[in-house]
Design a protein around this motif. Sequence first.
Motif, PDB file in Angstrom:
ATOM      1  N   UNK B 200       0.821  -1.225   0.000  1.00  0.00           N
ATOM      2  CA  UNK B 200       0.000   0.000   0.000  1.00  0.00           C
ATOM      3  C   UNK B 200       0.852   1.270   0.000  1.00  0.00           C
ATOM      4  N   UNK B 201       1.812   1.341   0.907  1.00  0.00           N
ATOM      5  CA  UNK B 201       2.605   2.564   1.024  1.00  0.00           C
ATOM      6  C   UNK B 201       3.429   2.796  -0.244  1.00  0.00           C
ATOM      7  N   UNK B 202       4.074   1.754  -0.727  1.00  0.00           N
ATOM      8  CA  UNK B 202       4.851   1.899  -1.969  1.00  0.00           C
ATOM      9  C   UNK B 202       3.953   2.328  -3.126  1.00  0.00           C
ATOM     10  N   UNK B 203       2.751   1.768  -3.166  1.00  0.00           N
ATOM     11  CA  UNK B 203       1.833   2.099  -4.254  1.00  0.00           C
ATOM     12  C   UNK B 203       1.433   3.576  -4.205  1.00  0.00           C
ATOM     13  N   UNK B 204       1.080   4.048  -3.005  1.00  0.00           N
ATOM     14  CA  UNK B 204       0.665   5.449  -2.882  1.00  0.00           C
ATOM     15  C   UNK B 204       1.837   6.391  -3.162  1.00  0.00           C
ATOM     16  N   UNK B 205       3.012   6.041  -2.679  1.00  0.00           N
ATOM     17  CA  UNK B 205       4.191   6.901  -2.921  1.00  0.00           C
ATOM     18  C   UNK B 205       4.551   6.966  -4.404  1.00  0.00           C
ATOM     19  N   UNK B 206       4.270   5.868  -5.109  1.00  0.00           N
ATOM     20  CA  UNK B 206       4.605   5.834  -6.539  1.00  0.00           C
ATOM     21  C   UNK B 206       3.540   6.497  -7.406  1.00  0.00           C
ATOM     22  N   UNK B 207       2.405   6.883  -6.770  1.00  0.00           N
ATOM     23  CA  UNK B 207       1.347   7.521  -7.551  1.00  0.00           C
ATOM     24  C   UNK B 207       0.192   6.591  -7.873  1.00  0.00           C
ATOM     25  N   UNK B 208       0.158   5.430  -7.217  1.00  0.00           N
ATOM     26  CA  UNK B 208      -0.950   4.497  -7.424  1.00  0.00           C
ATOM     27  C   UNK B 208      -2.166   4.909  -6.615  1.00  0.00           C
ATOM     28  N   UNK B 209      -3.252   4.119  -6.773  1.00  0.00           N
ATOM     29  CA  UNK B 209      -4.541   4.512  -6.204  1.00  0.00           C
ATOM     30  C   UNK B 209      -4.768   4.001  -4.788  1.00  0.00           C
ATOM     31  N   UNK B 210      -4.171   2.849  -4.437  1.00  0.00           N
ATOM     32  CA  UNK B 210      -4.428   2.263  -3.126  1.00  0.00           C
ATOM     33  C   UNK B 210      -4.296   0.762  -3.192  1.00  0.00           C
ATOM     34  N   UNK B 211      -5.136   0.060  -2.437  1.00  0.00           N
ATOM     35  CA  UNK B 211      -5.089  -1.399  -2.495  1.00  0.00           C
ATOM     36  C   UNK B 211      -6.494  -1.986  -2.383  1.00  0.00           C
TER      37      UNK B 211
END
Lengths: 307, 307
Positions: B200-211
Motif C-alpha cells: 500500500x505505502x509503496x503504491x501510494x508513494x509511486x502515484x498508485x490509487x491504493x489497495x
Amino acid sequence: MSIDTGRVWSPVITPFTADLAPDTARFVAHCRWLLDNDVGLAVFGTNSEANSLSVDEKCKLLDALIDDGIPAERLMPGTGSCAIPDAVALTRHAVDKGVEGVLMLPPFYYKGVSDEGLFRYFADVIERVGDERLRIYLYHIPPVSQVPISLSLIERLLAAYPGTVVGVKDSSGDWDNTKAMIDSFGADGFQVYAGSEPFLLDTLRAGGAGCISATANVNPGPIAALARQWQDDDADDQQAALIRTRRIFESVPMIPALKAATARYSGMDSWARPRPPLVELNAEQRQTLFSRLDDIGFDMPGVPTGN
Amino acid sequence: MSIDTGRVWSPVITPFTADLAPDTARFVAHCRWLLDNDVGLAVFGTNSEANSLSVDEKCKLLDALIDDGIPAERLMPGTGSCAIPDAVALTRHAVDKGVEGVLMLPPFYYKGVSDEGLFRYFADVIERVGDERLRIYLYHIPPVSQVPISLSLIERLLAAYPGTVVGVKDSSGDWDNTKAMIDSFGADGFQVYAGSEPFLLDTLRAGGAGCISATANVNPGPIAALARQWQDDDADDQQAALIRTRRIFESVPMIPALKAATARYSGMDSWARPRPPLVELNAEQRQTLFSRLDDIGFDMPGVPTGN
C-alpha cells in the motif's frame, strides 16, 4: 450401449453466428453427422468452448438435440462448473432429458484445492441433483483446468456413490496415469476413457472404455472404426494412421484448427469462428494445417455442407 | 470519491447458511462494518468465493446492498466470467445499479490465450453492455487465474476505450509489475491498485490509487488509516504493523482464515463455512492462526456480533 458402440465420443465443436450466438441448426447437423459415424456426443466439453457458454445457452442447445430426435443415450454433456448452483442446474436438466451421463470438470478457479474440497463439491452436486438416473464421468484435464482428479479422489467417490460415479475421461496425456486408472478401478466396471485417440488402442487393450477426443469432430469415421476393429490384425496400422492425422491438428492451436477444418470441408466459413478469448487461426496457421492435411489426403466425407 | 476515501477496498467475504446459500443479512452487516471503517466494497472477488456463486446469486446480493441503502459509489463488484453472456449480464446489472465500477477477471478456463483474444473478450463485453456509465477495473491475478493482464493489453484497451477502462488491481505480488503499471499509465489518471496492503505505502508513494486486499475484511481500520495518513512521519511503522498482521493470515489458507477470524470475533460460527471446493481451517490451522493473532493483540473492533 452395445459392445460395438459407445467407445468413441466427441466433445462437439460449437458453431457461432456473426453475433457470436450458438448456431443451433449447424450444431444439430454436425451432431447428426458424428452419430452417423458411430461417434457419441460429449457436447459441452473443452473443445466445445463450453465454459464460454452460459448455462442457459447449454440447456437450449441440449433441448434442440433432443427435440430433433437425437437419442439421449448418445449424449454425455459436460456439466462441471466453478459454481455448484450452475453445475446442479445443468446436470439436473441433462438428467431430466435422459442422457447417458454427464462429464464433470472439477471447479477450476481456485488452484491447489484439497481432495476433501473436491469430494465435497461432487458430493454436494450429486445430492442436490438427487436423481438415481445420474451417471457422472469425472473429467481429468490438468493442463487446462489445473485442478486434477486424483486416484484417491476417484476411490473415495466410488465408495460413496457407486452406480453414480461411473467413469473418467483422462486428458492428462500421461499414459501411466490412464493405465493406473484402469488397473485400479476398471475391473469393477468403472469406464476409463482416454482423452485422445493416440491412446485408443492401448486403452482398449488394457481394458479401458475408449476415447473422448477433440479430433473425433473431424476424423470420426476412422477413429470409430479402430474402436470396433481393435482386435483385428491391422489395428496397429490403423492406430498409426490416426496418430498421423492427430499430430497435424496438434501442430496449430487445436480448437481453432478443428473449426477451420470443418469450415473448409463443409464450405461454411462461419464454422471457423470461436468465441473470445479464443481466436481463429491466422493465415499462416491455416495454410500450414491445410497443406499438411492435403499431404495425407484428409477429408471429412459426408460432413454437412452449405455456405 | 474524495481524496481521503476510496483508496482501500475489500473483496468482501461471503457468509453461507448451513445449506450453503448466501446469508444475505450477515453479508449486508459485514459490508456496513467495512464501510464504517472507510473500506470500499469490492464484492464478488477471489476472496468472496465469487466464482463459486451463480450470476443470479450475485445479482441478488448486490440488490440487497443497494436496497439497504449502501451507496452505489462505494461498490466495485467483480463481474468477470469465463462466458461472455455471464459477464455481460452481471456487468449490466451492476451498471444499472450505479456502481463506482466493476472489477473484471479475464476469462480463465483456457490457458495460454493471446492478448488479441483477451482484447476481443473485454471489447465484446464493453460493447454489449453499451453503457457510458461503465467503468472497468482489470483484475490481474496470475497465481489464481493463470491468465495475465499484460501491459500491452492494458495499453490497447485504454486506447480503444478511454474513460471505460479506468484501472487495474494487480494481485501478481510482483512489485516491479505494479510499479510498471503505475509508471506506464498512472499519469493519465489510470488507477493502479495493489492486490494487498503490504504494497500500500509503496503504491501510494509511486502515484498508485491504493489497495484492494483480502485482509481488509478483518483489519479494515488500520489499513484505511495508513491510506489516509501515508504522508505522516509514522507511515513506515504503520506499514510494518500491517505487514505483520497480513503475514499471520498468510501462514494458513487465506480465505478460510479470513472466515475463521470473522467467526471468532463476531461469535457467529457459521462465518467459518466456505463453499466447496474450499474447506474450513482444520483444528491445527485454527489454533495456529488464533494464537498468532493473540500474540499481537489482534481484534476486529465493532464487527457485527451474534450467534
